[in-house]
Design an enzyme around this catalytic site. Structure first.
Site, PDB file in Angstrom:
ATOM      1  N   PHE A  38       0.978  -4.770   3.498  1.00 44.88           N
ATOM      2  CA  PHE A  38       0.166  -3.593   3.787  1.00 44.88           C
ATOM      3  C   PHE A  38       0.578  -3.078   5.161  1.00 44.88           C
ATOM      4  O   PHE A  38       0.347  -3.748   6.180  1.00 44.88           O
ATOM      5  CB  PHE A  38      -1.326  -3.935   3.791  1.00 44.88           C
ATOM      6  CG  PHE A  38      -1.901  -4.278   2.432  1.00 44.88           C
ATOM      7  CD1 PHE A  38      -1.140  -4.177   1.286  1.00 44.88           C
ATOM      8  CD2 PHE A  38      -3.215  -4.702   2.324  1.00 44.88           C
ATOM      9  CE1 PHE A  38      -1.667  -4.497   0.042  1.00 44.88           C
ATOM     10  CE2 PHE A  38      -3.762  -5.022   1.087  1.00 44.88           C
ATOM     11  CZ  PHE A  38      -2.986  -4.924  -0.051  1.00 44.88           C
ATOM     12  N   GLU A  39       1.162  -1.909   5.209  1.00 42.22           N
ATOM     13  CA  GLU A  39       1.672  -1.375   6.472  1.00 42.22           C
ATOM     14  C   GLU A  39       0.775  -0.257   6.998  1.00 42.22           C
ATOM     15  O   GLU A  39       0.015   0.350   6.253  1.00 42.22           O
ATOM     16  CB  GLU A  39       3.119  -0.897   6.287  1.00 42.22           C
ATOM     17  CG  GLU A  39       4.023  -2.042   5.812  1.00 42.22           C
ATOM     18  CD  GLU A  39       5.508  -1.735   5.897  1.00 42.22           C
ATOM     19  OE1 GLU A  39       5.900  -0.822   6.648  1.00 42.22           O
ATOM     20  OE2 GLU A  39       6.280  -2.437   5.205  1.00 42.22           O
ATOM     21  N   GLN A  40       0.857  -0.060   8.319  1.00 43.62           N
ATOM     22  CA  GLN A  40       0.092   0.974   9.028  1.00 43.62           C
ATOM     23  C   GLN A  40      -1.418   0.726   8.951  1.00 43.62           C
ATOM     24  O   GLN A  40      -2.213   1.658   8.886  1.00 43.62           O
ATOM     25  CB  GLN A  40       0.441   2.363   8.495  1.00 43.62           C
ATOM     26  CG  GLN A  40       1.909   2.725   8.680  1.00 43.62           C
ATOM     27  CD  GLN A  40       2.257   4.111   8.190  1.00 43.62           C
ATOM     28  OE1 GLN A  40       1.385   4.980   8.080  1.00 43.62           O
ATOM     29  NE2 GLN A  40       3.522   4.324   7.888  1.00 43.62           N
TER      30      GLN A  40
ATOM     31  N   ASN B  24       0.835  -1.199   0.000  1.00 50.83           N
ATOM     32  CA  ASN B  24       0.000   0.000   0.000  1.00 50.83           C
ATOM     33  C   ASN B  24       0.869   1.248   0.000  1.00 50.83           C
ATOM     34  O   ASN B  24       0.509   2.281   0.556  1.00 50.83           O
ATOM     35  CB  ASN B  24      -0.951   0.000   1.201  1.00 50.83           C
ATOM     36  CG  ASN B  24      -0.227  -0.015   2.536  1.00 50.83           C
ATOM     37  OD1 ASN B  24       0.940  -0.416   2.617  1.00 50.83           O
ATOM     38  ND2 ASN B  24      -0.907   0.416   3.603  1.00 50.83           N
TER      39      ASN B  24
END
Length: 418
Positions: free
Chosen positions: A210-212, A166
């Site tokens: 997908f981070e955060q 992302n």
């Protein structure tokens, strides 16, 4: 094998003489082509025996050789820990741990792709080919030379995984994932696009990074991974996911280790960046924190689904009266070369199992550097063995760390999935 810490006055010639090992082989294993060394530098000596030197003890030899004292005693028929100068100690052959390694690389030129896949294929079961971006509409970006990377990976019997992130020009975006995950239409479109990418490009599967992810999307994210796996698994495609480190449920609450571990084939725990460009100086991948993360993880994810992600880099922080002005990532090789250039010794933290040093630049600014070396990497590899994990992997193969492949070969043998 020994990991020797350079002392003041050492030279490559004197170290080769001490270990009775060819100098040229020491150069090759460590990627050392400049004759100068810096105190505190860690060198791998791939010798199978050691001649006891003045001041040595069984303990110090055990530490250098990564062999327990009891094992050394038995291998050499010692009845006590008393050693005499000139005694020859043989090192027993280390049993290799079976693992499946995953390392990331960014495809560039055709020449670079072939060189990277050929050089690192003996040490990895999977290559994470980095990266495709998702959009707010549930679509995927393109990736230059991805088909070349897939073909090269398969030619060298490494399973290529399409890495999906992302990431946006502004950084990892929780807003993009929130929009896609909250819309059944967009979520299904993304799953279809990922399936089509894997199938048409001949990938072995995916690695979702997908981070955060926000706490509010926690269950939606796990549900998305379950649906994705349900789409990919019947055709034999793998679903894997990169995870932030967690030591408690409150850390990164958007990631449900237990739920995610139950619906994917395996996870890659990103055990690095405890300190990074936006923080103050400190260890990048401290072993004590890694063990806390694994203590939490193995209670929620099967051990044979966990790959420990380790860094091939460190950071150099520029300071001004105790305030960070800026920071940059540095490879293991460039960090050591910086210590040589400024003629400062490399220190080593026993608590964190990572090297560090500081120096003053030409503009009068103080710098702090923390990075990886052979000692730090050996500690992490031993942790993988101790915790009986699926394997170990690295971010990323474009960063120079010559000693790493030798250590992988010393600790592990690769299980193949292709």
């Amino acid at each position: 094998m020994f990991i020797y810490t350079v002392k003041s006055g050492d030279s490559l010639f004197s170290i080769a003489s001490k270990f009775q090992f060819p100098l040229d082989k020491i150069r090759d294993v460590n990627g050392v082509f400049d004759p100068s060394l810096v105190p505190g530098q860690a060198l791998i000596i791939p010798a199978t025996f050691y001649i006891v030197q003045p001041g040595n003890s069984l303990y110090t030899i055990s530490q250098m050789s990564l062999v327990q004292m009891d094992t050394l005693r038995k291998a050499n028929g010692l009845q006590s820990d008393v050693l005499s100068v000139g005694m020859k100690l043989n090192l027993p052959v280390r049993p290799k741990y079976p693992e499946e390694g995953l390392s990331y690389f960014i495809p560039a030129t055709p020449e670079q792709i072939e060189m990277t896949t050929r050089a690192f294929s003996p040490y990895n079961a999977y290559f994470g080919i980095f990266e495709y971006h998702i959009t707010e509409e549930g679509n995927l970006s393109t990736l230059n030379n991805d088909e070349l990377a897939v073909r090269a990976s398969r030619k060298h019997r490494v399973a290529p995984l399409a890495t999906i992130t992302n990431l946006t020009p502004e950084g990892f975006s929780p807003n993009v994932t929130r929009q896609v995950l909250n819309s059944p239409e967009l979520r299904n479109r993304l799953i279809n696009n990922i399936y089509n990418l894997v199938k048409t490009k001949n990938y072995a599967g995916v690695n979702i990074d997908f981070e955060q992810i926000r706490a509010g999307e926690r269950d939606l994210y796990t549900g998305f991974l379950r649906l994705l796996n349900d789409r990919l698994n019947p055709e034999g495609f793998l679903t894997s996911v990169a995870l932030h480190v967690k030591k408690s449920d409150s850390d990164y609450p958007g990631y449900d280790y237990g739920g995610i571990g139950a619906v994917v084939d395996f996870v890659f725990i990103m055990a690095y960046d405890w300190h990074e460009t936006h923080s103050g100086p400190g260890p990048v991948a401290p072993i004590d924190e890694i063990r806390k993360t694994l203590d939490y993880a193995v209670q929620r994810i099967p051990r044979n689904k966990i790959i420990l992600g380790v860094p091939r880099y460190g950071y150099d922080w520029t300071m001004d009266n105790g305030t960070v002005l800026r920071a940059k990532a540095v490879s293991v090789t460039s960090a050591t070369e910086t210590a040589m250039k400024y003629e400062v010794p490399i220190q080593y933290s026993i608590q964190y199992q990572q090297p560090y040093f500081s120096y003053w630049d030409e503009n009068g600014k103080r710098h702090f550097v923390w990075f990886e070396d052979a000692r730090a990497r050996a500690a992490k590899f031993q942790t993988v063995v101790d915790y009986r994990l699926r394997g170990v992997g690295a971010w990323q193969l474009g960063l120079n760390f010559p000693q790493s492949v030798f250590l992988v070969e010393h600790f592990f043998y690769q299980k193949r999935v292709l």
